[in-house]
Write an enzyme that holds these catalytic residues in place. Structure first.
Site, mmCIF file in Angstrom:
data_model
loop_
_atom_site.group_PDB
_atom_site.id
_atom_site.type_symbol
_atom_site.label_atom_id
_atom_site.label_comp_id
_atom_site.label_asym_id
_atom_site.label_seq_id
_atom_site.Cartn_x
_atom_site.Cartn_y
_atom_site.Cartn_z
ATOM 1 C CG ASP A 187 -2.328 0.368 0.923
ATOM 2 O OD1 ASP A 187 -2.497 1.294 0.118
ATOM 3 O OD2 ASP A 187 -3.254 -0.214 1.515
ATOM 4 C CG ASP A 274 -9.862 1.338 -0.380
ATOM 5 O OD1 ASP A 274 -8.888 1.462 -1.142
ATOM 6 O OD2 ASP A 274 -9.762 1.232 0.849
HETATM 7 C C1 GLA Z 1 -6.016 1.028 1.728
HETATM 8 C C2 GLA Z 1 -6.157 -0.001 0.606
HETATM 9 C C3 GLA Z 1 -7.177 -1.048 1.006
HETATM 10 C C4 GLA Z 1 -6.783 -1.703 2.318
HETATM 11 C C5 GLA Z 1 -6.580 -0.654 3.396
HETATM 12 C C6 GLA Z 1 -5.950 -1.226 4.657
HETATM 13 O O1 GLA Z 1 -7.183 1.781 1.852
HETATM 14 O O2 GLA Z 1 -6.518 0.635 -0.591
HETATM 15 O O3 GLA Z 1 -7.313 -2.016 -0.011
HETATM 16 O O4 GLA Z 1 -5.610 -2.449 2.135
HETATM 17 O O5 GLA Z 1 -5.719 0.381 2.947
HETATM 18 O O6 GLA Z 1 -5.779 -0.253 5.629
#
Ligand code: GLA
Length: 629
Positions: A187, A274
């Site tokens: 990430d 997301d």
């Molecule tokens: C980000 C990523 C998600 C997830 C969260 C975890 O938002 O895009 O897919 O992994 O972090 O905190």
């Protein structure tokens, strides 16, 4: 240096651009081929169900459920642990420690303290593969955006710095070699959220890290530095997984111009924020990946995020939506990573994600992402060329009214006079058609078929039918522009401020059957419904499939903004010049280029301006570009 390369170099040096080296044909495929992603990964991730409240019991429970439900046998083999596993970075040796409250088998003691080896052994014993999660910066997403009931790493500030920053080699060795993980998602909140004014920095909780990604400000972001950090991770993976059995998931949400470089750096790359269990969010994520077919190939795929089948507008009360979500991800070659609690999965949802024929479309070995064949109002038609010559077709009704849709042989690049058999992949019903047919598509429904029939192009394929074999090594984009086509979702559930605006760089990238700016292909008044649309000062690498002849009708596209600069088109075979056009001016008729590519492995298509650049891009078209035998 061979004469042809010298000539190419001289041509671009004359043009006075900074892209001289990039346009020089290399005779090589530069797209990512390391790692284990010949087809898109399939599996499950802990995030959508458990967030940071993960445990060994929960994850192993899901792993067992993947076996029991038959999903593992269908290909869902990665069990991925997302954010929330860290206890702390031990000082002073920096060795990461695991939360043993939730992962009791990790409490091995001795000099290492904790280890995930017992856990990964258990997952491997089920015949599955197992994934871990980290961040490119010092700190994670959950630390930047803590959930009220979430879990966070413990200890001093240094102990809570659990990201890869400054520890890439050490952590990758530990996770992938010593602990035996097969998959890592990296990430990027650590290089975005910890700017000096951030609340978690001002409060003294975390150190600042000069943000390489400035929110979504495309030109404020240091894309080169972000690429470099991800490349370091890839290098460490190659070093510590010499058997190549790793999967590298880049998670920078479409920021940092990742569209242009992820295909060279990792196995999957997130194209958007997301996903949530909301129809319009699904549209947004889908749009962020669906127009990038040329930026994916076997070994590197666009990732519009994990599946949300099982929740909200994709639960068992919304089977039409759940089926659309699944079918669209499948035909776009998206990773099929479930996010629901597989331990208690309603049968109708299990049936959707178990559809072997739709999985087979996603896992087709030729790796061609579906391309857009029709797009207007609420209806989109996507077509994907499969190994062996069949097509997969998805007809998607995005809206809330029923739609009457014509599907034509021409859209599928099949012969108009041939018999075509359509097989519905939900009902298995077969229909024989010629030339065209009509469908009623219910609100939010996706019809998905295979289509079998003689091809429009005898003895070969148009390049736009095989995006998995085309790599825009240099796509000519020099000014990052936000892509206005990507639907914008209501940001994180709030309507404060003035809304979400186009923010994903990528506008102007290479396209199949359209110009880089989404217009129809047209050279000197002649229309092309197939071809590659790209900007001048570009170099496309094409993996030959045993064809003997390359042909295209080339010229400056009538839609170009820059009408003043002629463009020369050159075709190379394994680095050697095979054919070259005259300089083509705006408005001039297309010129046919033909090259013998017998025995050639890599065909390269170079379009270059020979005069000084101006601020407007020159749009060029490789009309009817095809490889035949
Ligand atoms: C980000 C990523 C998600 C997830 C969260 C975890 O938002 O895009 O897919 O992994 O972090 O905190």
């Amino acid at each position: 240096m061979p004469i042809s390369r010298l000539a190419a170099l001289a041509a671009v040096l004359l043009a006075g651009t900074a892209y001289a080296a990039d346009l020089t044909p290399t005779g090589k495929w530069s797209g990512y081929t390391a790692g284990n992603a010949a087809t898109p990964p399939m599996g499950w991730s802990s995030w959508n169900t458990f967030a940071t409240n993960i445990s060994e019991e929960r994850i192993l429970g899901v792993a067992e459920a993947l076996k029991k439900t038959g999903l593992a046998a269908k290909g869902y083999r990665y069990v991925n642990m997302d954010d929330g596993w860290w206890d702390k970075r031990r000082q002073p040796d920096g060795r990461m420690q695991i939360r043993t409250d939730q992962f009791p088998s990790a409490a091995v003691g001795g000099s290492v303290g904790t280890s995930f080896k017992p856990f990964t052994d258990k997952v491997h014993a089920l015949g599955l593969k197992v994934g871990i999660y980290s961040d490119l910066g010092r700190n994670s997403c959950s630390q930047a955006y803590p959930a009220p009931d979430g879990y966070l790493p413990k200890g001093t500030m240094a102990e809570r710095e659990i990201g890869l920053y400054g520890h890439t080699d050490q952590d990758i060795k530990l996770y992938m070699q010593e602990w035996g993980f097969d998959y890592i998602k990296v990430d990027a909140c650590g290089i975005r959220a910890y700017f000096p004014e951030a609340p978690q920095v001002k409060s003294g909780e975390y150190r600042t890290l000069d943000p390489l990604i400035i929110g979504w400000q495309i030109n404020g972001t240091d894309a080169g530095a972000v690429k470099k950090l991800y490349t370091d991770v890839s290098d460490a993976l190659i070093k510590y997984k010499p058997n190549n059995d790793f999967l590298f998931s880049i998670c920078v949400w479409g920021a940092a111009d990742v569209r242009t470089w992820a295909k060279d750096v990792g196995n999957i790359s997130r194209t958007s924020d997301d996903l949530g269990p909301i129809w319009t969010r699904m549209l947004h994520n889908f749009d962020s990946a669906s127009r990038r077919a040329l930026y994916a190939h076997p070994g590197s795929w666009n990732d519009p995020d994990m599946l949300y089948v099982g929740y909200g507008e994709f639960d068992e009360n919304h089977l039409t939506e759940a089926k659309s979500h699944f079918a669209l991800w499948a035909i776009t070659n998206a990773p099929l990573i479930l996010g629901n609690d597989v331990r208690k999965m309603p049968k109708p949802l299990l049936d959707i994600v178990s559809n072997q024929d739709i999985i087979a479309i996603n896992q087709d070995k030729d790796g061609n992402q579906a391309t857009l064949a029709y797009d207007a109002d609420n209806v989109q038609i996507f077509v994907k060329s499969l190994a062996g010559g069949k097509k997969a077709v998805a007809i998607f009704n995005r809206g809330i009214a029923p739609a009457e849709v014509d599907l034509t042989a021409q859209q599928m690049k099949l012969a108009e006079d041939g018999d075509i058999t359509l097989t519905d992949l939900w009902t298995k019903q077969q229909t024989k058609i010629k030339k065209e047919t009509k469908f009623q598509v219910a609100p939010r429904q996706t019809l998905i078929f295979t289509a079998e029939g003689p091809h429009r192009l005898k003895n070969g394929l148009y390049l736009s039918e095989m995006p998995g074999r085309v790599n825009p090594a240099v796509d000519g984009v020099t000014t990052r522009q936000p892509d206005p086509y990507i639907f914008r979702f209501q940001t994180w559930g709030s309507t404060r401020g003035n809304g979400a605006h186009p923010q994903y760089a990528g506008w102007g990238g290479a396209q199949t059957d359209f110009t880089p700016f989404g217009q129809s292909l047209r050279i000197g008044g002649k229309d092309f419904d197939t071809g590659l649309g790209v900007l001048a000062n570009s170099r496309l690498e094409v993996r030959n499939n045993g064809a003997t002849t390359f042909t295209a009708e080339v010229g400056v596209d009538d839609s170009t903004l820059d009408t003043s600069r002629p463009v020369t088109f050159a075709v190379y075979g394994d680095g050697k010049l095979l054919a070259k056009s005259a300089p083509k001016a705006y408005g001039e008729k297309p010129e046919t280029l033909t090259a013998s590519v017998k025995g050639v492995k890599i065909v390269e298509l170079v379009a270059s301006n020979a005069t000084a650049p101006n601020a407007q891009p020159t749009v060029v078209t490789w009309g009817n570009a095809a490889l035949t035998r």
